[in-house]
Design an enzyme around this catalytic site. Structure first.
Site, PDB file in Angstrom:
ATOM      1  N   LYS A  34      -7.647   0.523   0.133  1.00 54.84           N
ATOM      2  CA  LYS A  34      -7.270  -0.826  -0.327  1.00 54.84           C
ATOM      3  C   LYS A  34      -6.275  -1.456   0.640  1.00 54.84           C
ATOM      4  O   LYS A  34      -6.456  -2.595   1.083  1.00 54.84           O
ATOM      5  CB  LYS A  34      -6.638  -0.748  -1.705  1.00 54.84           C
ATOM      6  CG  LYS A  34      -5.877  -2.015  -2.128  1.00 54.84           C
ATOM      7  CD  LYS A  34      -5.216  -1.904  -3.468  1.00 54.84           C
ATOM      8  CE  LYS A  34      -3.864  -1.294  -3.484  1.00 54.84           C
ATOM      9  NZ  LYS A  34      -2.743  -2.165  -3.111  1.00 54.84           N
ATOM     10  N   ASN A  35      -5.238  -0.686   1.013  1.00 55.07           N
ATOM     11  CA  ASN A  35      -4.151  -1.276   1.803  1.00 55.07           C
ATOM     12  C   ASN A  35      -4.519  -1.470   3.261  1.00 55.07           C
ATOM     13  O   ASN A  35      -3.757  -2.038   4.022  1.00 55.07           O
ATOM     14  CB  ASN A  35      -2.877  -0.436   1.665  1.00 55.07           C
ATOM     15  CG  ASN A  35      -2.280  -0.586   0.278  1.00 55.07           C
ATOM     16  OD1 ASN A  35      -2.684  -1.479  -0.480  1.00 55.07           O
ATOM     17  ND2 ASN A  35      -1.357   0.278  -0.067  1.00 55.07           N
ATOM     18  N   ARG A 104       0.393 -10.310  -3.494  1.00 57.20           N
ATOM     19  CA  ARG A 104       1.414 -10.504  -2.461  1.00 57.20           C
ATOM     20  C   ARG A 104       0.874 -10.170  -1.076  1.00 57.20           C
ATOM     21  O   ARG A 104       1.346 -10.712  -0.089  1.00 57.20           O
ATOM     22  CB  ARG A 104       2.672  -9.729  -2.778  1.00 57.20           C
ATOM     23  CG  ARG A 104       2.535  -8.258  -2.910  1.00 57.20           C
ATOM     24  CD  ARG A 104       3.876  -7.644  -3.235  1.00 57.20           C
ATOM     25  NE  ARG A 104       4.993  -8.310  -2.612  1.00 57.20           N
ATOM     26  CZ  ARG A 104       5.336  -8.206  -1.331  1.00 57.20           C
ATOM     27  NH1 ARG A 104       4.584  -7.498  -0.538  1.00 57.20           N
ATOM     28  NH2 ARG A 104       6.377  -8.847  -0.839  1.00 57.20           N
ATOM     29  N   CYS A 128       7.990  -8.012  -7.558  1.00 60.73           N
ATOM     30  CA  CYS A 128       7.050  -7.456  -8.530  1.00 60.73           C
ATOM     31  C   CYS A 128       7.797  -6.381  -9.301  1.00 60.73           C
ATOM     32  O   CYS A 128       8.997  -6.188  -9.145  1.00 60.73           O
ATOM     33  CB  CYS A 128       5.818  -6.883  -7.826  1.00 60.73           C
ATOM     34  SG  CYS A 128       6.183  -5.404  -6.886  1.00 60.73           S
ATOM     35  N   ARG A 133      10.736  -7.083  -2.877  1.00 59.18           N
ATOM     36  CA  ARG A 133       9.686  -7.252  -1.859  1.00 59.18           C
ATOM     37  C   ARG A 133       9.980  -8.409  -0.892  1.00 59.18           C
ATOM     38  O   ARG A 133       9.230  -9.359  -0.772  1.00 59.18           O
ATOM     39  CB  ARG A 133       8.323  -7.448  -2.513  1.00 59.18           C
ATOM     40  CG  ARG A 133       7.962  -6.518  -3.627  1.00 59.18           C
ATOM     41  CD  ARG A 133       7.785  -5.063  -3.246  1.00 59.18           C
ATOM     42  NE  ARG A 133       6.671  -4.806  -2.385  1.00 59.18           N
ATOM     43  CZ  ARG A 133       5.432  -4.541  -2.806  1.00 59.18           C
ATOM     44  NH1 ARG A 133       5.171  -4.566  -4.077  1.00 59.18           N
ATOM     45  NH2 ARG A 133       4.473  -4.270  -1.944  1.00 59.18           N
ATOM     46  N   ASP A 319       3.893   5.636  -2.552  1.00 55.69           N
ATOM     47  CA  ASP A 319       2.768   5.335  -3.455  1.00 55.69           C
ATOM     48  C   ASP A 319       2.291   6.560  -4.217  1.00 55.69           C
ATOM     49  O   ASP A 319       1.541   6.424  -5.186  1.00 55.69           O
ATOM     50  CB  ASP A 319       1.601   4.726  -2.672  1.00 55.69           C
ATOM     51  CG  ASP A 319       1.943   3.342  -2.156  1.00 55.69           C
ATOM     52  OD1 ASP A 319       1.183   2.815  -1.327  1.00 55.69           O
ATOM     53  OD2 ASP A 319       2.995   2.795  -2.549  1.00 55.69           O
ATOM     54  N   ILE A 341      12.290   4.119  -1.022  1.00 57.19           N
ATOM     55  CA  ILE A 341      11.641   2.943  -0.439  1.00 57.19           C
ATOM     56  C   ILE A 341      11.810   1.701  -1.299  1.00 57.19           C
ATOM     57  O   ILE A 341      12.237   0.657  -0.822  1.00 57.19           O
ATOM     58  CB  ILE A 341      10.134   3.217  -0.183  1.00 57.19           C
ATOM     59  CG1 ILE A 341       9.955   4.440   0.726  1.00 57.19           C
ATOM     60  CG2 ILE A 341       9.462   1.975   0.382  1.00 57.19           C
ATOM     61  CD1 ILE A 341      10.520   4.268   2.116  1.00 57.19           C
ATOM     62  N   ARG A 411      -6.506  -2.548  -9.858  1.00 64.05           N
ATOM     63  CA  ARG A 411      -6.209  -3.164  -8.556  1.00 64.05           C
ATOM     64  C   ARG A 411      -6.399  -2.152  -7.429  1.00 64.05           C
ATOM     65  O   ARG A 411      -6.685  -2.514  -6.293  1.00 64.05           O
ATOM     66  CB  ARG A 411      -4.766  -3.671  -8.523  1.00 64.05           C
ATOM     67  CG  ARG A 411      -4.465  -4.752  -9.521  1.00 64.05           C
ATOM     68  CD  ARG A 411      -3.063  -5.248  -9.392  1.00 64.05           C
ATOM     69  NE  ARG A 411      -2.774  -5.660  -8.025  1.00 64.05           N
ATOM     70  CZ  ARG A 411      -1.606  -6.196  -7.657  1.00 64.05           C
ATOM     71  NH1 ARG A 411      -0.642  -6.348  -8.541  1.00 64.05           N
ATOM     72  NH2 ARG A 411      -1.397  -6.562  -6.420  1.00 64.05           N
TER      73      ARG A 411
END
Ligand code: EPZ
Length: 433
Positions: A34-35, A104, A128, A133, A319, A341, A411
């Protein structure tokens, strides 16, 4: 009882009902990242030719990015797991607020839009659940390349002064190795006049994937995957046909599904170098992991406590902090998990505690004392990866767990319950009332 898959969009207010305590088996297949796909899609703004991306996951975030690009005048067509994107007629350099606010990552469009059009108006993405962010590094870098950037009424307006509107190569030092800033600035620099050097760049595999695409499009990029990336600007880029890398975070989530259910499974495809820190920690916790060239095999029996500290790549990825915490909530011993992070990425602790996890918090550190069994309960996912963490906890818990927050889960994970059910889980997507 066999669970039949019901199309996700067919259920109002969906939640997952998970009957826990089952051992899994067989193989879990990993979708495209996804990223990576999100940023590769934005690169279509850099050329008038068609960009064909393969192995693109069917996720709501991908759909949202497609809508963003379409609002700018791009054609975006999905053909199976391929996306065909054509930016030959960009109708505007102004991205709509409601689309940036919902995704975003669409803020990354500011780099290629500015490179292509000489101007860009993109709303601030805002914060978020997991943090504020900021996009300070993105803006600082664009200014270093000669753009005039103002932020008024929540809109970032960037313009190249004078005629010709080409950005100018420059030296940029990032105060933090921001993934999005690195990617945004790479896409701005690839059509700039002269050479750009990005110091303290992010080294994530998704950055390397973007460099691979830009080079395939005729760009000149060196050093991706190291702290210093050098981009020599070219006059134009052409189209490309490019495959997105496998999703290392989904792969890590699946490794953790095997570990938390004490199963022996195969996860594929996996690029082991993308998961070095995660595989090391799983082995430290007692798992046996064997790469086989395409995927990895994992055998999990006894799980021992380990300590985690999230870091930029190649450190342990933020993540997978929440999903790994679910595993450690069932480990033998006490684990110390520190989230370095994001400032607010420990909201899943309260949900795990509802399931009987013994966790004590101190600032950005969680002390997780493993318990023999979690107990099923109604829980809520508070962000994409926290939702995945709750699904993992439900797989191991005694009894029934219901997980809400699927708008986050969908998502980042395509057909998650179908994939897990095919491996022996019992998960049903139902309406929550
Ligand atoms: C990317 O977000 C990922 N998203 C995130 O994945 C991931 O968690 C994150 O990188 C870190 O690996 C996408 O790629 C679409 P950052 P990004 O800029 O680029 C601070 C998921 O679950 N920072 O590297 O927004 C920031 O506050 C998502 O798939 C500044 O201080 O992350 C954060 O603490 C969540 N100033 C840290 O850096 C800046 O100007 C990392 O942010 C920019 C960032």
């Amino acid at each position: 009882m066999t669970y039949t898959a019901v199309p996700a969009m067919a259920i109002r207010n969906p939640q997952l009902e998970i009957a826990g305590g089952r051992v899994l088996s067989g193989e879990l297949s990993v979708s495209g990242a996804k990223n990576s796909a999100l940023v590769l899609m934005a690169a279509c703004l850099l050329t008038r030719d068609q960009l064909r991306l393969r192995n693109v996951p069917p996720l709501t975030d991908i759909t949202a990015m497609g809508e963003m690009l379409s609002s700018l005048g791009c054609q975006v067509v999905r053909k199976g797991d391929c996306l065909e994107l054509t930016g030959d007629r960009i109708s505007t350099a102004a991205a709509p607020y409601e689309l940036v606010n919902s995704l975003r990552a669409s803020f990354f469009c500011i780099g290629p839009l500015l490179a292509r059009m000489g101007m860009a108006r993109v709303p601030l993405p805002g914060g978020c659940q997991i943090g504020t962010r900021p996009v300070v590094e993105h803006v600082k870098g664009l200014k270093a390349m000669g753009a005039q950037v103002t932020i008024e009424h929540g809109i970032v307006s960037a313009v190249m002064p004078g005629r010709g509107h080409r950005l100018k190569g420059g030296r940029i030092h990032l105060d933090c190795p921001s993934v999005g800033a690195t990617e945004t600035l790479m896409m701005a620099a690839v059509l700039a006049d002269g050479e750009t050097v990005i110091d303290n760049a992010a080294q994530e595999p998704e950055v390397i994937d973007l460099a691979g695409l830009l080079i395939a499009m005729g760009g000149r990029v060196r050093g991706a995957g190291t702290p210093t990336i050098t981009i020599a600007g070219v006059d134009r880029l052409h189209g490309a046909d490019y495959a997105v890398i496998p999703d290392r975070i989904e792969a890590g989530t699946f490794l953790l599904a095997a570990a938390i259910t004490r199963s022996a499974m195969r996860i594929s495809p996996v690029i082991p170098e993308h998961l070095g820190a995660v595989i090391t920690k799983l082995e430290e916790a007692g798992c046996v992991i064997r790469p086989d060239g395409i995927g990895v095999e994992i055998v999990a029996r006894q799980i021992n406590a380990v300590d985690l500290r999230t870091q930029p790549f190649p450190g342990f990825p933020t993540d997978l902090q929440a999903p790994f915490m679910s595993l450690l909530a069932t480990a033998k011993g006490t684990s110390v998990i520190t989230e370095n992070i994001f400032e607010n990425r420990l909201q899943h602790v309260a949900e795990l505690q509802r399931m009987g996890a013994a966790i004590r918090m101190q600032g950005n550190t969680a002390f997780v004392e493993g318990v023999p069994r979690l107990s099923g309960a109604p829980v809520q996912g508070t962000d994409l990866r926290a939702s995945a963490a709750m699904v993992l906890a439900g797989l191991a818990a005694e009894g029934l767990t219901t997980v809400r927050g699927l708008e986050y889960l969908d998502r980042g994970y395509a057909h998650l319950e179908d994939k897990l059910n095919a491996a022996g889980a019992q998960i049903k997507r139902v309406s929550s009332y």
